[in-house]
Design an enzyme around this catalytic site. Structure first.
Site, mmCIF file in Angstrom:
data_model
loop_
_atom_site.group_PDB
_atom_site.id
_atom_site.type_symbol
_atom_site.label_atom_id
_atom_site.label_comp_id
_atom_site.label_asym_id
_atom_site.label_seq_id
_atom_site.Cartn_x
_atom_site.Cartn_y
_atom_site.Cartn_z
ATOM 1 N N ARG A 189 0.816 -1.236 0.000
ATOM 2 C CA ARG A 189 0.000 0.000 0.000
ATOM 3 C C ARG A 189 0.841 1.274 0.000
ATOM 4 N NH1 ARG A 189 -3.004 -3.010 3.922
ATOM 5 N NH2 ARG A 189 -4.662 -4.133 2.842
ATOM 6 N N LYS A 204 2.923 11.457 -11.137
ATOM 7 C CA LYS A 204 1.981 10.640 -11.923
ATOM 8 C C LYS A 204 2.672 9.336 -12.270
ATOM 9 C CE LYS A 204 -1.057 13.864 -14.338
ATOM 10 N NZ LYS A 204 -1.434 14.398 -15.665
ATOM 11 N N GLU A 226 8.832 17.980 -24.969
ATOM 12 C CA GLU A 226 8.259 18.363 -23.665
ATOM 13 C C GLU A 226 8.893 19.656 -23.150
ATOM 14 O OE1 GLU A 226 5.614 16.794 -22.490
ATOM 15 O OE2 GLU A 226 5.770 14.619 -22.784
ATOM 16 N N LYS A 269 7.009 23.082 -14.122
ATOM 17 C CA LYS A 269 6.185 21.932 -13.733
ATOM 18 C C LYS A 269 5.945 21.937 -12.220
ATOM 19 C CE LYS A 269 5.041 17.187 -14.272
ATOM 20 N NZ LYS A 269 5.089 15.969 -15.047
ATOM 21 N N GLU A 313 -4.556 17.201 -10.472
ATOM 22 C CA GLU A 313 -5.172 17.614 -11.733
ATOM 23 C C GLU A 313 -6.679 17.817 -11.620
ATOM 24 O OE1 GLU A 313 -3.333 15.942 -15.305
ATOM 25 O OE2 GLU A 313 -5.252 16.172 -16.322
ATOM 26 N N ARG A 323 -3.437 21.620 -13.675
ATOM 27 C CA ARG A 323 -2.389 20.684 -14.113
ATOM 28 C C ARG A 323 -2.627 20.150 -15.517
ATOM 29 N NH1 ARG A 323 0.865 15.967 -10.758
ATOM 30 N NH2 ARG A 323 2.021 15.215 -12.556
ATOM 31 N N ASN A 331 -0.684 18.811 -20.271
ATOM 32 C CA ASN A 331 -1.009 17.821 -21.303
ATOM 33 C C ASN A 331 -1.205 18.455 -22.668
ATOM 34 O OD1 ASN A 331 -0.883 15.292 -20.076
ATOM 35 N ND2 ASN A 331 -2.771 15.725 -18.965
ATOM 36 N N HIS A 359 -1.100 16.400 -25.855
ATOM 37 C CA HIS A 359 -1.179 14.992 -25.483
ATOM 38 C C HIS A 359 -2.460 14.306 -25.950
ATOM 39 C CE1 HIS A 359 2.269 16.143 -23.130
ATOM 40 N NE2 HIS A 359 2.391 14.968 -22.571
ATOM 41 N N HIS A 383 -1.539 11.108 -27.628
ATOM 42 C CA HIS A 383 -1.872 9.783 -27.094
ATOM 43 C C HIS A 383 -2.647 8.959 -28.130
ATOM 44 C CE1 HIS A 383 -1.471 10.930 -22.536
ATOM 45 N NE2 HIS A 383 -0.316 10.770 -23.132
ATOM 46 N N HIS A 392 6.878 8.701 -27.472
ATOM 47 C CA HIS A 392 5.912 9.569 -26.801
ATOM 48 C C HIS A 392 6.186 11.043 -27.146
ATOM 49 C CE1 HIS A 392 3.260 11.139 -23.714
ATOM 50 N NE2 HIS A 392 4.260 11.843 -23.220
HETATM 51 P P1 NAD Z 1 11.675 5.549 -22.422
HETATM 52 O O1 NAD Z 1 11.581 5.386 -20.992
HETATM 53 O O2 NAD Z 1 11.121 4.463 -23.295
HETATM 54 O O3 NAD Z 1 13.200 5.786 -22.816
HETATM 55 C C1 NAD Z 1 13.532 5.977 -24.154
HETATM 56 C C2 NAD Z 1 14.602 4.999 -24.652
HETATM 57 O O4 NAD Z 1 15.874 5.467 -24.283
HETATM 58 C C3 NAD Z 1 14.493 3.584 -24.111
HETATM 59 O O5 NAD Z 1 14.877 2.685 -25.106
HETATM 60 C C4 NAD Z 1 15.509 3.599 -22.978
HETATM 61 O O6 NAD Z 1 15.982 2.309 -22.669
HETATM 62 C C5 NAD Z 1 16.580 4.453 -23.573
HETATM 63 N N1 NAD Z 1 17.420 5.167 -22.625
HETATM 64 C C6 NAD Z 1 17.014 5.796 -21.493
HETATM 65 N N2 NAD Z 1 18.012 6.477 -20.959
HETATM 66 C C7 NAD Z 1 19.090 6.253 -21.736
HETATM 67 C C8 NAD Z 1 20.428 6.699 -21.691
HETATM 68 N N3 NAD Z 1 20.843 7.571 -20.763
HETATM 69 N N4 NAD Z 1 21.286 6.265 -22.634
HETATM 70 C C9 NAD Z 1 20.838 5.432 -23.610
HETATM 71 N N5 NAD Z 1 19.594 5.002 -23.723
HETATM 72 C C10 NAD Z 1 18.718 5.414 -22.789
HETATM 73 O O7 NAD Z 1 10.968 6.880 -22.915
HETATM 74 P P2 NAD Z 1 10.871 8.363 -22.306
HETATM 75 O O8 NAD Z 1 10.735 9.246 -23.475
HETATM 76 O O9 NAD Z 1 11.917 8.625 -21.317
HETATM 77 O O10 NAD Z 1 9.487 8.321 -21.506
HETATM 78 C C11 NAD Z 1 8.262 8.143 -22.166
HETATM 79 C C12 NAD Z 1 7.257 7.636 -21.158
HETATM 80 O O11 NAD Z 1 7.079 8.618 -20.149
HETATM 81 C C13 NAD Z 1 5.896 7.378 -21.755
HETATM 82 O O12 NAD Z 1 5.437 6.138 -21.299
HETATM 83 C C14 NAD Z 1 5.033 8.498 -21.211
HETATM 84 O O13 NAD Z 1 3.690 8.131 -21.076
HETATM 85 C C15 NAD Z 1 5.682 8.758 -19.892
HETATM 86 N N6 NAD Z 1 5.441 10.111 -19.383
HETATM 87 C C16 NAD Z 1 4.996 10.225 -18.105
HETATM 88 C C17 NAD Z 1 4.796 11.462 -17.556
HETATM 89 C C18 NAD Z 1 4.396 11.598 -16.127
HETATM 90 O O14 NAD Z 1 4.076 12.698 -15.677
HETATM 91 N N7 NAD Z 1 4.429 10.530 -15.358
HETATM 92 C C19 NAD Z 1 5.040 12.624 -18.317
HETATM 93 C C20 NAD Z 1 5.506 12.472 -19.616
HETATM 94 C C21 NAD Z 1 5.701 11.202 -20.135
HETATM 95 N N1 GLY Z 2 2.932 15.236 -17.956
HETATM 96 C C1 GLY Z 2 1.718 15.767 -17.470
HETATM 97 C C2 GLY Z 2 1.649 15.850 -15.989
HETATM 98 O O1 GLY Z 2 2.550 15.473 -15.280
HETATM 99 O O2 GLY Z 2 0.666 16.291 -15.480
#
Ligand code: NAD
Ligand code: GLY
Length: 369
Positions: A130, A152, A194, A236, A246, A250, A254, A257, A261, A274
């Site tokens: 939990r 998030k 972003e 942010k 949100e 907040r 997006n 997005h 999405h 993404h």
């Molecule tokens: P990712 O986590 O898939 O990383 C991108 C690629 O780069 C992967 O293949 C990873 O293995 C590689 N990689 C990572 N760091 C590296 C490094 N230093 N050197 C070499 N390779 C490396 O993608 P991302 O763009 O980081 O994240 C996208 C995800 O984040 C999506 O799922 C999206 O929905 C999520 N997201 C979440 C929020 C939130 O607020 N929680 C906000 C924006 C995006």
């Molecule tokens: N990436 C959108 C949020 O964190 O709210």
């Protein structure tokens, strides 16, 4: 490269103000492998580092070494790489590791990776017993400027992106800019989407700074990256500090997005990154804002130019208007089946509103190829 441990240098520290859940975002160089970085992390007997098969060989040993002095046991779990694995079965591997190692409710999880690892580790931390503490150690630009901050956490469902998740704030975020040296160019561009986002929604001076420093960012100049990460995190943090869950404001984070999405889910997760989907989605959302009479052509063209120059697509895939509309209806901002879009109301200011379906269809016709 990963075995060279430089002197730790914190270039910037940004606080996210959430009362007793306040936490720092450290931005700097040589942070990952330095024991001092991890002072202040909640005390516990065990840590579990969650990473993936691409990042673990580069950085996991450095992090594990630095954590040895603070935790009696440092466990690890290495997940498959990719958005397509941001699902229940991969998430379960984190729970398997926690239970197999007999981890208690004080165990600290460390998310070492991009947004996919960060979102899944955070969700696992929200659920295990939990709720246990976790630390974000983002290694992509996208994760450093956005996903690691704000709490998030989620996994995808085949019918919708990030549909299963929880709000769970990390105990701290450590952005080691050195890790960006190994990031593929396409991923760097995805992160820039972003970064650009923060301009039209909140800070036109920052947008101008990005335009001026885009070459430096693409060259991975440390000072330019440090500023981009800091300003993005400041914006942010300010938004999340006012509206953590949100209930209103907040949602502006997006921007791009809703269309983005739909592109990701419509093509199948992992086809477009993404950030690529968000970059293109911002262009689409700007055309929508223009169609609503909120902004002029000059702003649409200015941001389209910047998105393109950052190495991102500005035309969406031809999924068909019906498919886009169907996918956008499962967006979390939709209310009673009505799609709501983040639009630019004026340069530097965003809002959320519905749009006439005919206008959305026009935008889809114009912005997909
Ligand atoms: P990712 O986590 O898939 O990383 C991108 C690629 O780069 C992967 O293949 C990873 O293995 C590689 N990689 C990572 N760091 C590296 C490094 N230093 N050197 C070499 N390779 C490396 O993608 P991302 O763009 O980081 O994240 C996208 C995800 O984040 C999506 O799922 C999206 O929905 C999520 N997201 C979440 C929020 C939130 O607020 N929680 C906000 C924006 C995006
Ligand atoms: N990436 C959108 C949020 O964190 O709210």
């Amino acid at each position: 490269m990963s075995s060279v441990v430089s002197e730790p240098t914190v270039l910037h520290e940004v606080a996210i103000e959430l009362g007793e859940r306040r936490y720092p975002i450290l931005i700097g160089s040589g942070l990952l492998g330095a024991a001092t970085t991890w002072q202040g992390v909640p005390p516990a007997a065990a840590a579990l580092i969650v990473s993936n098969e691409t990042i673990a060989p580069l950085y996991l040993q450095q992090l594990a070494g630095a954590l040895q002095g603070r935790f009696r046991q440092v466990h690890q779990v290495v997940l498959p790489d990719g958005e397509a694995h941001k699902d229940w079965s991969t998430l379960n591997r984190i729970f398997d590791a926690l239970l197999a190692h007999g981890c208690d409710r004080k165990t600290v999880l460390f998310a070492l990776g991009g947004g996919v690892v960060g979102d899944m580790t955070g969700f696992a931390a929200a659920c295990y017993m939990r709720g246990v503490p976790f630390v974000q150690v983002p290694t992509t630009l996208l994760a450093q400027v956005d996903s690691s901050v704000g709490g998030k956490t989620a996994i995808n469902h085949p019918l919708g992106k990030n549909m299963i998740g929880a709000f769970h704030q990390p105990a701290r975020v450590v952005c080691d800019l050195d890790t960006l040296a190994t990031l593929p160019a396409r991923e760097l561009s995805a992160g820039l989407a972003e970064v650009i986002k923060y301009g039209p929604i909140a800070d036109m001076d920052f947008l101008a700074w990005i335009e001026e420093h885009l070459d430096a960012l693409l060259r991975r100049d440390t000072a330019a990256l440090a500023h981009a990460v800091r300003r993005s995190c400041e914006i942010k943090a300010a938004v999340v500090g006012q509206d953590e869950r949100e209930s209103g404001l907040r949602a502006i984070l997006n921007f791009g997005h809703t269309f983005g999405h739909a592109i990701e889910a419509g093509l199948g997760y992992g086809q477009w990154l993404h950030g690529e989907a968000v970059g293109c989605g911002m262009v689409m959302a700007l055309h929508l804002s223009r169609g609503l009479g909120l902004v002029d052509d000059a702003l649409v063209e200015r941001i389209t130019r910047l998105v393109r120059a950052a190495g991102l697509p500005v035309q969406g895939p031809r999924l068909g208007a019906e498919r886009y509309l169907e996918l956008m209806r499962v967006d979390k901002k939709a209310e009673a089946g009505d799609i709501r879009f983040v639009v630019i109301e004026a340069p530097g200011r965003a809002g959320v509103r519905p749009a006439p379906e005919a206008l959305v269809r026009q935008v889809l016709e114009r912005c997909t190829a």
